[in-house]
Scaffold this active site. Structure first.
Site, mmCIF file in Angstrom:
data_model
loop_
_atom_site.group_PDB
_atom_site.id
_atom_site.type_symbol
_atom_site.label_atom_id
_atom_site.label_comp_id
_atom_site.label_asym_id
_atom_site.label_seq_id
_atom_site.Cartn_x
_atom_site.Cartn_y
_atom_site.Cartn_z
ATOM 1 N N SER B 158 0.864 -1.245 0.261
ATOM 2 C CA SER B 158 0.124 -0.023 -0.156
ATOM 3 C C SER B 158 0.896 1.258 -0.052
ATOM 4 C CB SER B 158 -1.324 -0.010 0.844
ATOM 5 O OG SER B 158 -2.114 0.877 0.629
ATOM 6 N N ARG B 228 -12.237 6.661 9.166
ATOM 7 C CA ARG B 228 -11.390 5.667 9.262
ATOM 8 C C ARG B 228 -12.659 4.450 8.858
ATOM 9 N NH1 ARG B 228 -7.356 2.666 9.065
ATOM 10 N NH2 ARG B 228 -7.389 0.440 10.091
ATOM 11 N N ASP B 324 -7.918 -6.091 -5.015
ATOM 12 C CA ASP B 324 -8.176 -4.801 -4.643
ATOM 13 C C ASP B 324 -8.374 -3.553 -5.598
ATOM 14 O OD1 ASP B 324 -6.663 -2.628 -3.594
ATOM 15 O OD2 ASP B 324 -5.507 -3.746 -3.543
ATOM 16 N N HIS B 357 -7.617 -4.454 -0.843
ATOM 17 C CA HIS B 357 -6.679 -4.590 -0.670
ATOM 18 C C HIS B 357 -6.061 -4.735 0.238
ATOM 19 C CE1 HIS B 357 -3.633 -1.398 -0.905
ATOM 20 N NE2 HIS B 357 -3.143 -1.019 0.569
ATOM 21 N N ASP B 358 -7.001 -5.066 1.625
ATOM 22 C CA ASP B 358 -6.335 -5.814 3.229
ATOM 23 C C ASP B 358 -5.283 -6.859 2.798
ATOM 24 O OD1 ASP B 358 -6.465 -3.367 4.888
ATOM 25 O OD2 ASP B 358 -8.398 -4.011 6.034
#
Lengths: 389, 389
Positions: B158, B228, B324, B357-358
């Protein structure tokens, strides 16, 4: 209670606010009752003698009844002026087109900013939680009040498409045809997640005042603007954002600060700021909640096809956009599969577009062609001629 | 200034805070200068005699130096404990692994919550805007201070991957190999848009106080939590959200209100609430800004390959995840294409994963295998044996 019809832009417009007295309450899915109920609506064109040319258009989350006429707050053309008008797919010279503000909305239909008859103050959070089915129930009351037994078509995109599916489930006998655009039979986890971010943004604004901001004489504009900004990203595809804005700057060079350096930032800020001028924050909470609660299969024993068991006589058209990641094509396919399983007639078109979910508002010739073709075929089947049948 | 090394979990850990005096300032891309500069870092394993086994791991937006050891605030294991440890792809028995908190961060490295020597109060918005290149420049200062000429590898996912690319552009002579995971050579319009929503959420919170909240003794917790929450959605794929949560409820039945009815709502609220305990709101503004400003091609005349013109000696591994959507595979392909055009050696793997993505933090065996295989091959090429060479 219909306002006098007027000629605007070459076609008749009408509408007004229908007041259902306390003796005709709206019974909600929650068990609560809404009375009295007001439903604000607009009409375009004229109902024919056999009352067979009525089209109900259902609006999306932040839409309203100002379908094809100037918006009273923004002064902008109606949200579907591209599609509704003389010579356009929804032609008021052929159809009597009705669009009403949803229950829970803020453009005249009873919603959280309306006066609660119990307290004579705005409902705020005393307003009952509503559902897509409640919105449709109020529309059915309006249609009946206007003396219409059967709709030639019910048409809608996004949340409007969900109302179309709910109409098919709840009032199939009142529908000749149904057009569901860029929608889904239920809200996904990601859809709920984005809405929850928006609601938290509104509720984090101290001016929200626990929902009682109208009484307090303030408005949670910052929170609502953030909610709108987050939602707006989901309405556009990544490709559309890249094509429209890329990394283009507002000025020559970077600000080395937190001003809107990039055009996409400025655009989003504008989307947020202009939204708060025309929308009520609590309506945003209630309508997003209605969307999150929407799960048509769950209403029918977990089997989506069961929702359409009585809709075999309805002619369906389901449309999706290839770059829509809010309600992706796969979800429209699920609807079509259920319609097929229920034995309904359904056309399905995935329109190739890089414009994302908002394609249904935008210049998308294939959408116009598909709508025009489908409606013309249904008009023929219904025996509507080119003019007023 | 290195803290005494300790044995933790079977391997040596060290680190501390390196203080660069005002005579060794960090010169920023903006033209500003940061002095004095403190860089907080952790190390795992031991530097070998030839100083050839050093690996720098660059952390992501909300990461920090606590790579593989207990986080001092949350008490949780380090953010990459899955990958860094004995027998794991980044093995401290073989490598000397360094991870430092980025400039602008809030875990010990100089950032907007640090004291501004001019005023002896927290910088707040007086902190200069920083870039990915500034972060890398500070890391290079640290590496030099630790007496290391060449890194065996620089690794990051990232924002960490962006730092890896910046290292290859700015300090190719100091790199033997480079691993860029789930990143991109520039921030897209959609990436910028999501960050702008987050920043607006923070700045809409009255407790932000124009950035001077520390002085005011408050914190913009609600705004930062909303930021967040919005960002967190982008870290997960729709499929992962559906698999993890679907439309599962928190309790039996709906609340017919605005409580967290759905598990995904509760999960997001928890993500927001726990984040504000460990992260500084202004750091969030500054680091997202650094990401938005990142455009490696633009730094090199608009041609990405030019960024890697001097990196022909560096062995690259580029990894992406199929689901992602924050930094999609296409953007990693652009990096690989530019590396190829520049004549660099580059391996590229798109890992099939529905985790979004994580995935790079999560249990993803193909990531571990690829990392292990690539690093083992480079270790052999570098002449590192199985133990400490």
């Amino acid at each position: 209670m219909t306002a006098p019809a007027q000629i605007t832009g070459g076609f008749e417009t009408g509408g007004g606010t229908w007041r259902f007295p306390a003796s005709k309450p709206l019974r909600l899915d929650s068990g609560a009752v809404l009375a009295p109920l007001e439903v604000a609506y607009k009409t375009y064109g004229r109902l024919n003698e056999t009352k067979s040319n009525a089209v109900l258009v259902c609006h999306a989350l932040t839409g309203d009844q100002h379908l094809a006429s100037t918006h009273p707050v923004t002064g902008k053309p109606g949200w579907w002026s591209r599609v509704v008008g003389p010579g356009l797919p929804l032609d008021p010279e052929r159809y009597f087109i009705i669009c009403s503000n949803v229950v829970g909305g803020c453009m005249g239909t009873t919603g959280p900013a309306s006066l609660d008859p119990k307290t004579n103050e705005p409902y705020g959070l005393a307003f009952p939680v509503i559902t897509i089915a409640d919105m449709v129930r109020a529309q059915a009351m309006l249609i009946e009040a206007l003396g219409i037994d059967t709709l030639f078509a019910v048409v809608g995109g996004s949340m409007g498409g969900m109302q179309v599916l709910q109409w098919a489930a709840d009032y199939p006998e009142k529908l000749f045809s149904a057009v569901c655009i860029a929608a889904a039979a239920r809200h996904s986890a990601q859809n709920i997640a984005f809405h929850e971010v928006g609601r938290q943004a509104v509720m984090a604004d101290p001016n929200w005042c626990g929902g009682a901001y109208l009484k307090a004489g303030v408005r949670p504009e910052k929170g609502l603007a953030v909610a709108r900004m987050a939602a707006h990203i989901t309405y556009l595809s990544e490709a559309a954002l890249q094509r429209k804005f890329g990394r283009e700057l507002q000025r020559d060079g970077l600000s080395w600060g937190f001003d809107a350096d990039f055009q996409v930032e400025s655009y989003l800020r504008h989307q947020g700021a202009s939204f708060v001028d025309r929308f009520d924050a609590n309506s945003y909470l209630y309508i997003t909640r209605a969307l999150d609660y929407f799960d048509l299969a769950a209403q029918h024993g977990g089997v989506l096809a069961n929702a359409f068991a009585k809709a075999r006589g309805v002619r369906f058209c389901v449309l999706s956009f290839s770059s829509d990641w809010l309600y992706p094509t796969a979800e429209s396919r699920d609807v079509v599969r259920a319609l097929n399983a229920a034995g309904c007639r359904a056309s399905f078109v995935e329109i190739e577009s890089d414009k994302g979910h908002d394609a249904f508002f935008l210049d998308e010739p294939q959408l116009d062609q598909t709508l025009r073709g489908f409606l013309a075929a249904q008009a023929q089947a219904r025996g509507l001629n080119g003019g007023l049948a």
